[in-house]
Design a protein around this motif. Sequence first.
Motif, short mmCIF file in Angstrom:
data_model
loop_
_atom_site.label_atom_id
_atom_site.label_comp_id
_atom_site.label_asym_id
_atom_site.label_seq_id
_atom_site.Cartn_x
_atom_site.Cartn_y
_atom_site.Cartn_z
N VAL A 183 3.28 7.83 7.90
CA VAL A 183 3.52 7.34 6.54
C VAL A 183 4.77 6.47 6.59
O VAL A 183 5.82 6.93 7.05
CB VAL A 183 3.72 8.49 5.54
CG1 VAL A 183 3.99 7.95 4.14
CG2 VAL A 183 2.51 9.41 5.53
N PRO A 184 4.70 5.22 6.13
CA PRO A 184 5.90 4.37 6.14
C PRO A 184 6.89 4.78 5.06
O PRO A 184 6.56 5.56 4.15
CB PRO A 184 5.32 2.97 5.86
CG PRO A 184 4.12 3.25 5.02
CD PRO A 184 3.54 4.54 5.55
N ALA A 185 8.08 4.22 5.13
CA ALA A 185 9.10 4.55 4.12
C ALA A 185 8.73 4.00 2.75
O ALA A 185 8.99 4.63 1.73
CB ALA A 185 10.46 4.01 4.57
N HIS A 186 8.14 2.81 2.72
CA HIS A 186 7.77 2.16 1.46
C HIS A 186 6.31 1.71 1.52
O HIS A 186 5.82 1.31 2.59
CB HIS A 186 8.64 0.93 1.19
CG HIS A 186 10.11 1.19 1.23
ND1 HIS A 186 11.00 0.39 1.91
CD2 HIS A 186 10.85 2.18 0.69
CE1 HIS A 186 12.22 0.86 1.78
NE2 HIS A 186 12.16 1.96 1.05
N ILE A 187 5.64 1.74 0.40
CA ILE A 187 4.32 1.12 0.27
C ILE A 187 4.39 0.13 -0.88
O ILE A 187 4.72 0.50 -2.01
CB ILE A 187 3.21 2.16 0.04
CG1 ILE A 187 3.07 3.05 1.27
CG2 ILE A 187 1.88 1.47 -0.27
CD1 ILE A 187 1.97 4.10 1.16
N LEU A 188 4.09 -1.13 -0.57
CA LEU A 188 4.18 -2.21 -1.54
C LEU A 188 2.77 -2.62 -1.99
O LEU A 188 1.87 -2.76 -1.17
CB LEU A 188 4.88 -3.42 -0.90
CG LEU A 188 4.94 -4.70 -1.72
CD1 LEU A 188 5.83 -4.53 -2.94
CD2 LEU A 188 5.44 -5.86 -0.85
N SER A 189 2.61 -2.80 -3.28
CA SER A 189 1.32 -3.24 -3.81
C SER A 189 1.57 -4.17 -4.99
O SER A 189 2.72 -4.42 -5.37
CB SER A 189 0.49 -2.03 -4.27
OG SER A 189 1.03 -1.51 -5.47
N ASP A 190 0.48 -4.66 -5.59
CA ASP A 190 0.65 -5.35 -6.85
C ASP A 190 0.68 -4.31 -7.97
O ASP A 190 0.76 -3.10 -7.71
CB ASP A 190 -0.45 -6.40 -7.06
CG ASP A 190 -1.84 -5.79 -7.16
OD1 ASP A 190 -1.95 -4.55 -7.25
OD2 ASP A 190 -2.82 -6.55 -7.14
N ASN A 191 0.58 -4.74 -9.19
CA ASN A 191 0.72 -3.83 -10.32
C ASN A 191 -0.62 -3.21 -10.71
O ASN A 191 -1.06 -3.30 -11.86
CB ASN A 191 1.35 -4.58 -11.50
CG ASN A 191 2.77 -5.01 -11.20
OD1 ASN A 191 3.72 -4.30 -11.48
ND2 ASN A 191 2.92 -6.19 -10.62
N MET A 192 -1.28 -2.57 -9.74
CA MET A 192 -2.59 -1.99 -10.02
C MET A 192 -2.46 -0.80 -10.98
O MET A 192 -1.48 -0.04 -10.95
CB MET A 192 -3.29 -1.59 -8.72
CG MET A 192 -2.56 -0.61 -7.87
SD MET A 192 -3.52 -0.10 -6.40
CE MET A 192 -3.52 -1.58 -5.40
N LYS A 193 -3.45 -0.65 -11.85
CA LYS A 193 -3.38 0.35 -12.92
C LYS A 193 -3.20 1.79 -12.43
O LYS A 193 -2.50 2.57 -13.09
CB LYS A 193 -4.63 0.25 -13.79
CG LYS A 193 -4.69 -1.02 -14.63
CD LYS A 193 -5.92 -1.06 -15.50
CE LYS A 193 -5.97 -2.33 -16.33
NZ LYS A 193 -7.19 -2.39 -17.18
N PRO A 194 -3.80 2.20 -11.31
CA PRO A 194 -3.56 3.58 -10.88
C PRO A 194 -2.11 3.88 -10.51
O PRO A 194 -1.71 5.03 -10.43
CB PRO A 194 -4.46 3.71 -9.65
CG PRO A 194 -5.51 2.68 -9.83
CD PRO A 194 -4.82 1.54 -10.48
#
Length: 312
Positions: A183-194
Amino acid sequence: MAYYLSFEECQAIMTMHAQKQTITAIQVATGRDPKTIRKVIRDEDIGHDMVRRTRASKLNPYVDYIEKRWDAGCHNAQVLWEEIRDAGFSGSVSLVKQWVAPLRPQRGIEPAQRYETEPGMQAQCDWADFGTLVYPNGDRRKLYIFIYTMSYSRRLYVEFVHDQRQVTLFACLEHAFTFFGCVPAHILSDNMKPMVIDHPRHGDIVWNPRFVAFAAFHGFEPKVARPFRAKTKGKVERSVQYVRQNFWVRIPDTITFDELNTRVHRWAIDRDQRIHGTTFVKPADRWPTDYAGAAPYDPTHMWVIGNGWHGK
């Protein structure tokens, strides 16, 4: 004038120059001296004569096939080359790239600042709409892709799904953790509703409480791209495009859901052995360092909803 380059190398240089790539970029891609590259670019008559002779000698038997696949939507030269190679073509992929170059719209290259992360520090994830899956029995279901990219190594985890519910996102993330074993330190995504309830352009992020709990449970810090800034998560955005252009064009009109995921899983593993276009290193070669920088993942440590495992 002797260049000591093959026809194919001259073709590749001319194609990259036509696409407005810099001498430095061409040097990195070909390994040739800048002076040699400039000579090939300047002496266009010799270069174009090389292209004509090479096409006539090798590609002519496959031109009709390439044109049909191009018209059908396959615009990836690597895929076209692999297909005609299986049919007996003995030339390199650069010949196919040169042949299809005039078919592509020419555009300038937008300069972008590369942002690289330390090993194990970040992964990026995203959904993408892939239209409708047609099963062999004629059933049709909505199809999405979940894609997860380890930012340092560029290794991919890809999974097709039928919905974008929060429970599906949690399942996909845990499948990615299990696949990579970390598991990485950070997970980056867009602004997905979930994940995000609200992210005003000039305000604080309002996180979905259940997603915050999920992140804490697995020990990573969630990050989201700023609104209207898709390039913030450019690694996974490019990965989605790569799946469309390199994998999806290989899929038949009808296929089962399980077979589709089996194929994309094999395809992603094969991609680990390619030279990445940004790092110029195989993802597999960068992986040990990326893995060492992340936290180990225990596949028995699963998120629980209610009284049971969320499942697929």
